[in-house]
Write a protein that holds these residues in place. Structure first.
Motif, short mmCIF file in Angstrom:
data_model
loop_
_atom_site.label_atom_id
_atom_site.label_comp_id
_atom_site.label_asym_id
_atom_site.label_seq_id
_atom_site.Cartn_x
_atom_site.Cartn_y
_atom_site.Cartn_z
N SER A 98 34.21 -42.90 -2.48
CA SER A 98 34.03 -41.67 -1.77
C SER A 98 34.64 -40.23 -2.72
O SER A 98 33.92 -39.48 -2.82
CB SER A 98 34.91 -41.66 -0.57
N ARG A 99 35.62 -40.58 -3.68
CA ARG A 99 36.12 -39.29 -3.98
C ARG A 99 35.31 -38.99 -5.37
O ARG A 99 35.40 -37.87 -5.92
CB ARG A 99 37.53 -39.63 -4.24
N GLY A 102 31.86 -37.51 -3.84
CA GLY A 102 32.11 -36.34 -3.06
C GLY A 102 32.84 -35.22 -3.79
O GLY A 102 32.34 -34.23 -3.65
#
Length: 202
Positions: A98-99, A102
């Motif tokens: 995710s990081r 994103g």
């Protein structure tokens, strides 16, 4: 069982509620005895996990903050882990995915974030290890390409510092950051000989 049979019938607390007299009955005040530390711990963990995934350390800290005895906290956390409600390995994998996607964070920044959340070092290494060097460099190039437009009009040195600094804050090494910035500026038409004064060549 005997105690429950001796409790007042429901009509008695209703009468109290109408007249305002007397204290509320045990059944009205919360079902009798207060919840045990184990019940409180389960409720706290479930409430926190409903909001978002948490690591075991995050939940342990939350239980300690709320005064749950350590042995009770450990028992509840182990039970949650046994049934899969706590899974630090899955948390670390999802966090990296995710990081990086994103926010464009590099492995170094991702590992730092996971350490602050109490994830074990071996699990961190395994999770960030799935992000290979080629993917990390591709992401760095995409970040620089998006930032280039906003730096046009700045002098060369300031532009270089801003682009390389952006990558450094996201956890990219100095060597990778400078290499990616140099390539992007060359592709944009900047003079490679002038860039030599600031950036190493490939």
């Amino acid at each position: 069982m005997t105690q429950r049979s001796e409790w007042p019938e429901p009509r008695e607390p209703r009468a109290d509620a109408r007249t305002g007299g007397g204290a509320p009955s045990p059944s009205r005040a919360g079902g009798g005895a207060p919840p045990s530390p184990e019940e409180q711990a389960r409720a706290i963990c479930l409430r926190l996990l409903t909001g978002s995934p948490r690591t075991r350390k995050q939940l342990a800290d939350a239980l300690a903050k709320r005064g749950i005895p350590p042995e009770t906290a450990e028992e509840v956390l182990s039970r949650f882990a046994d049934v899969g409600l706590i899974d630090d390995a899955a948390f670390a994998d999802a966090w990296v995915e995710s990081r990086h996607r994103g926010r464009g964070l590099a492995r170094r920044a991702l590992a730092r974030e996971l350490r602050t959340k109490g994830v074990d070092s071996a699990l961190i290494d395994e999770a960030v290890g799935r992000l290979d060097a080629e993917q990390e460099e591709r992401t760095a190039r995409e970040l620089v390409e998006r930032k280039l437009r906003s730096t046009r009009g700045l002098d060369r040195e300031k532009r270089l510092r801003r682009l390389a600094g952006m990558l450094a804050r996201k956890g990219y090494s100095e060597g990778l950051a400078l290499r990616v910035v140099r390539r992007a500026l060359e592709e944009e038409g900047d003079d490679s000989e002038l860039l030599d004064a600031y950036l190493p060549s490939d």
